[in-house]
Motif scaffolding. Sequence first.
Motif, PDB file in Angstrom:
ATOM      1  N   ARG A 107       0.783  -1.093  -0.016  1.00 39.45           N
ATOM      2  CA  ARG A 107       0.181  -0.218  -0.161  1.00 39.45           C
ATOM      3  C   ARG A 107       0.847   1.404  -0.039  1.00 39.45           C
ATOM      4  NH1 ARG A 107      -5.225   0.971   0.995  1.00 39.45           N
ATOM      5  NH2 ARG A 107      -5.552  -1.372   1.862  1.00 39.45           N
ATOM      6  N   SER A 111       0.967   3.946  -2.932  1.00 37.33           N
ATOM      7  CA  SER A 111       0.438   5.128  -2.819  1.00 37.33           C
ATOM      8  C   SER A 111       1.483   6.372  -2.886  1.00 37.33           C
ATOM      9  CB  SER A 111      -0.258   5.310  -1.264  1.00 37.33           C
ATOM     10  OG  SER A 111      -1.070   4.468  -1.195  1.00 37.33           O
ATOM     11  N   SER A 194      -8.601   9.434  -3.558  1.00 38.81           N
ATOM     12  CA  SER A 194      -8.304   8.420  -2.216  1.00 38.81           C
ATOM     13  C   SER A 194      -8.768   7.115  -3.012  1.00 38.81           C
ATOM     14  CB  SER A 194      -8.622   8.629  -1.087  1.00 38.81           C
ATOM     15  OG  SER A 194     -10.039   9.112  -0.982  1.00 38.81           O
ATOM     16  N   ILE A 197      -6.867   5.338  -5.448  1.00 41.56           N
ATOM     17  CA  ILE A 197      -5.391   4.791  -5.157  1.00 41.56           C
ATOM     18  C   ILE A 197      -5.899   3.351  -4.217  1.00 41.56           C
ATOM     19  CG2 ILE A 197      -3.463   5.226  -3.540  1.00 41.56           C
ATOM     20  CD1 ILE A 197      -3.758   8.130  -4.111  1.00 41.56           C
ATOM     21  N   ASP A 198      -6.870   3.544  -3.666  1.00 39.04           N
ATOM     22  CA  ASP A 198      -7.426   2.182  -2.649  1.00 39.04           C
ATOM     23  C   ASP A 198      -7.670   1.280  -3.536  1.00 39.04           C
ATOM     24  OD1 ASP A 198      -7.915   1.307  -0.216  1.00 39.04           O
ATOM     25  OD2 ASP A 198     -10.036   0.850  -0.639  1.00 39.04           O
TER      26      ASP A 198
END
Length: 215
Positions: A107, A111, A194, A197-198
């Motif tokens: 992650r 990110s 977000s 990205i997640d």
Amino acid sequence: MEEPEPVVRGGTRLRRRPSPGRQARYDDEVRRLIEAAQTVMRRCGTEETPRVADILAEAGLSNQAFYRHFRGRDDLVVATFEHGLITLFEYLSHQVAKEPTVEGRVRAWVSGVLVQLVDPELVELTRAIFWNVNRIPTGRTELEAANSERIRGLLVATLREGGSPDPDRDATAITTLVLGMTERFLTTRQTPGSADIDHLVRFCLHAIGEPATPA
């Protein structure tokens, strides 16, 4: 005698064996040329290629200083790209090292790559560098983006520690996907949120069989 570490890894033009005092001066020249190239490329955007004359004016250096390190503009463009990869590698190394789990490290890596697309000034510079690098014909420069392999290596180590049966191929697949998405965001001038990205993180974790907890 061990060869001094160049400011930017790459072609033979940046592998020098001068005296220590002269090496420091040469390193300073390369840094100034790269910083000037960043400024001029950001100014030109994706509308025009930067001129060596404008870069030298920005750096306050002579033609002699430029050709002491680079064969031409293409070499400097790739060196500027390489410098960006060094900065990204150092940032990712720090972020990944803080995470105790495989999921957390993947992650942090994903990110960290995409975070450069959130800062307005950084994204304009990144877009301009990508645009200039992609305009260089094959074989026109001897410099290679060696640090992209170091960035991928962070994933290889993480996946190997997590028990991946083929960490090298898994890391290559993730790197190709994430960098491809990065270039897509740059080309379409979209800023990843977000949720974007997640989703990408979850997709990568699912592909390697690693469970993902809510972000």
